[in-house]
Design a protein around this motif. Structure first.
Motif, PDB file in Angstrom:
ATOM      1  N   PHE A  54       0.850  -1.189   0.000  1.00 38.33           N
ATOM      2  CA  PHE A  54       0.000   0.000   0.000  1.00 38.33           C
ATOM      3  C   PHE A  54       0.886   1.240   0.000  1.00 38.33           C
ATOM      4  N   GLY A  55       0.425   2.295  -0.647  1.00 41.08           N
ATOM      5  CA  GLY A  55       1.163   3.553  -0.642  1.00 41.08           C
ATOM      6  C   GLY A  55       2.394   3.507  -1.532  1.00 41.08           C
ATOM      7  N   HIS A  56       3.372   4.327  -1.243  1.00 35.16           N
ATOM      8  CA  HIS A  56       4.646   4.437  -1.973  1.00 35.16           C
ATOM      9  C   HIS A  56       4.457   4.753  -3.460  1.00 35.16           C
ATOM     10  N   LYS A  57       3.324   5.350  -3.829  1.00 35.87           N
ATOM     11  CA  LYS A  57       3.059   5.601  -5.245  1.00 35.87           C
ATOM     12  C   LYS A  57       3.967   6.676  -5.840  1.00 35.87           C
ATOM     13  N   ASP A  58       4.664   7.429  -5.001  1.00 37.02           N
ATOM     14  CA  ASP A  58       5.600   8.422  -5.529  1.00 37.02           C
ATOM     15  C   ASP A  58       6.788   7.756  -6.215  1.00 37.02           C
ATOM     16  N   GLU A  59       7.008   6.483  -5.971  1.00 39.21           N
ATOM     17  CA  GLU A  59       8.087   5.752  -6.633  1.00 39.21           C
ATOM     18  C   GLU A  59       7.806   5.590  -8.119  1.00 39.21           C
ATOM     19  N   CYS A  60       6.552   5.669  -8.509  1.00 40.09           N
ATOM     20  CA  CYS A  60       6.162   5.446  -9.905  1.00 40.09           C
ATOM     21  C   CYS A  60       5.089   6.472 -10.288  1.00 40.09           C
ATOM     22  N   PRO A  61       5.500   7.630 -10.791  1.00 34.62           N
ATOM     23  CA  PRO A  61       4.529   8.699 -11.106  1.00 34.62           C
ATOM     24  C   PRO A  61       3.455   8.292 -12.117  1.00 34.62           C
ATOM     25  N   CYS A  62       3.810   7.515 -13.121  1.00 37.74           N
ATOM     26  CA  CYS A  62       2.819   7.077 -14.114  1.00 37.74           C
ATOM     27  C   CYS A  62       1.736   6.251 -13.431  1.00 37.74           C
ATOM     28  N   TYR A  63       2.139   5.323 -12.591  1.00 40.09           N
ATOM     29  CA  TYR A  63       1.227   4.460 -11.842  1.00 40.09           C
ATOM     30  C   TYR A  63       0.333   5.305 -10.932  1.00 40.09           C
ATOM     31  N   ARG A  64       0.935   6.280 -10.278  1.00 38.01           N
ATOM     32  CA  ARG A  64       0.214   7.155  -9.355  1.00 38.01           C
ATOM     33  C   ARG A  64      -0.827   8.012 -10.085  1.00 38.01           C
ATOM     34  N   ASP A  65      -0.501   8.494 -11.285  1.00 31.49           N
ATOM     35  CA  ASP A  65      -1.341   9.479 -11.972  1.00 31.49           C
ATOM     36  C   ASP A  65      -2.426   8.883 -12.861  1.00 31.49           C
ATOM     37  N   MET A  66      -2.452   7.564 -13.054  1.00 38.57           N
ATOM     38  CA  MET A  66      -3.511   6.960 -13.875  1.00 38.57           C
ATOM     39  C   MET A  66      -4.837   7.061 -13.142  1.00 38.57           C
ATOM     40  N   LYS A  67      -5.872   7.538 -13.834  1.00 37.57           N
ATOM     41  CA  LYS A  67      -7.197   7.735 -13.229  1.00 37.57           C
ATOM     42  C   LYS A  67      -8.244   6.927 -13.992  1.00 37.57           C
ATOM     43  N   ASN A  68      -9.300   6.524 -13.298  1.00 38.64           N
ATOM     44  CA  ASN A  68     -10.412   5.867 -13.952  1.00 38.64           C
ATOM     45  C   ASN A  68     -11.393   6.918 -14.471  1.00 38.64           C
ATOM     46  N   SER A  69     -12.521   6.490 -15.007  1.00 40.10           N
ATOM     47  CA  SER A  69     -13.472   7.444 -15.588  1.00 40.10           C
ATOM     48  C   SER A  69     -14.112   8.353 -14.536  1.00 40.10           C
ATOM     49  N   LYS A  70     -14.053   7.950 -13.279  1.00 38.16           N
ATOM     50  CA  LYS A  70     -14.625   8.772 -12.198  1.00 38.16           C
ATOM     51  C   LYS A  70     -13.597   9.697 -11.571  1.00 38.16           C
ATOM     52  N   GLY A  71     -12.367   9.691 -12.094  1.00 42.34           N
ATOM     53  CA  GLY A  71     -11.331  10.577 -11.588  1.00 42.34           C
ATOM     54  C   GLY A  71     -10.583  10.038 -10.372  1.00 42.34           C
ATOM     55  N   LYS A  72     -10.844   8.795 -10.005  1.00 42.27           N
ATOM     56  CA  LYS A  72     -10.126   8.183  -8.880  1.00 42.27           C
ATOM     57  C   LYS A  72      -8.930   7.383  -9.408  1.00 42.27           C
ATOM     58  N   SER A  73      -8.034   7.047  -8.506  1.00 38.88           N
ATOM     59  CA  SER A  73      -6.851   6.300  -8.897  1.00 38.88           C
ATOM     60  C   SER A  73      -7.235   4.940  -9.467  1.00 38.88           C
ATOM     61  N   LYS A  74      -6.704   4.632 -10.639  1.00 37.94           N
ATOM     62  CA  LYS A  74      -7.007   3.358 -11.282  1.00 37.94           C
ATOM     63  C   LYS A  74      -6.156   2.239 -10.712  1.00 37.94           C
ATOM     64  N   CYS A  75      -4.961   2.577 -10.275  1.00 41.76           N
ATOM     65  CA  CYS A  75      -3.998   1.566  -9.870  1.00 41.76           C
ATOM     66  C   CYS A  75      -4.026   1.338  -8.357  1.00 41.76           C
ATOM     67  N   PRO A  76      -4.027   0.066  -7.956  1.00 38.69           N
ATOM     68  CA  PRO A  76      -4.079  -0.234  -6.516  1.00 38.69           C
ATOM     69  C   PRO A  76      -2.767   0.060  -5.808  1.00 38.69           C
TER      70      PRO A  76
END
Length: 99
Positions: free
Chosen positions: A77-99
């Motif tokens: 969980f967390g540590h999404k700053d390690e991978c900006p692309c992973y962190r910035d992907m959004k679903n159609s509702k604007g929430k994070s797509k990636c777990p």
């Protein structure tokens, strides 16, 4: 004297964080070249989703994000700053797509 020490510590911290990101990306590229992106994503997503409530959904979306971004943050969980692309992907509702 204290100011010089503080400045030195801040500069060394900034430099070490730059090298840390480069080493993470380099190891990921090495793994991609040896085993292929699917094996890399499968192993990283298995770790990432090991504590998820809905494992199959977590593995599905983690795999989609990994194949597109070529990285998965460390830990479960967390540590999404390690991978900006992973962190910035959004679903159609604007929430994070990636777990």
């Amino acid at each position: 004297m204290k100011m010089v020490l503080v400045l030195f510590l801040l500069v060394s911290l900034a430099l070490s964080s730059c090298f840390f990101e480069v080493s993470i990306a380099g190891s990921a590229l090495l793994v991609h070249g040896l085993y292929g992106i699917a094996d890399f994503c499968d192993s990283k997503c298995a770790v990432r989703c090991s504590k998820a409530g809905v494992q199959d959904r977590c593995l599905k979306y983690c795999g989609i994000c990994c194949e597109k971004c070529h990285c998965v943050p460390s830990g479960t969980f967390g540590h999404k700053d390690e991978c900006p692309c992973y962190r910035d992907m959004k679903n159609s509702k604007g929430k994070s797509k990636c777990p």
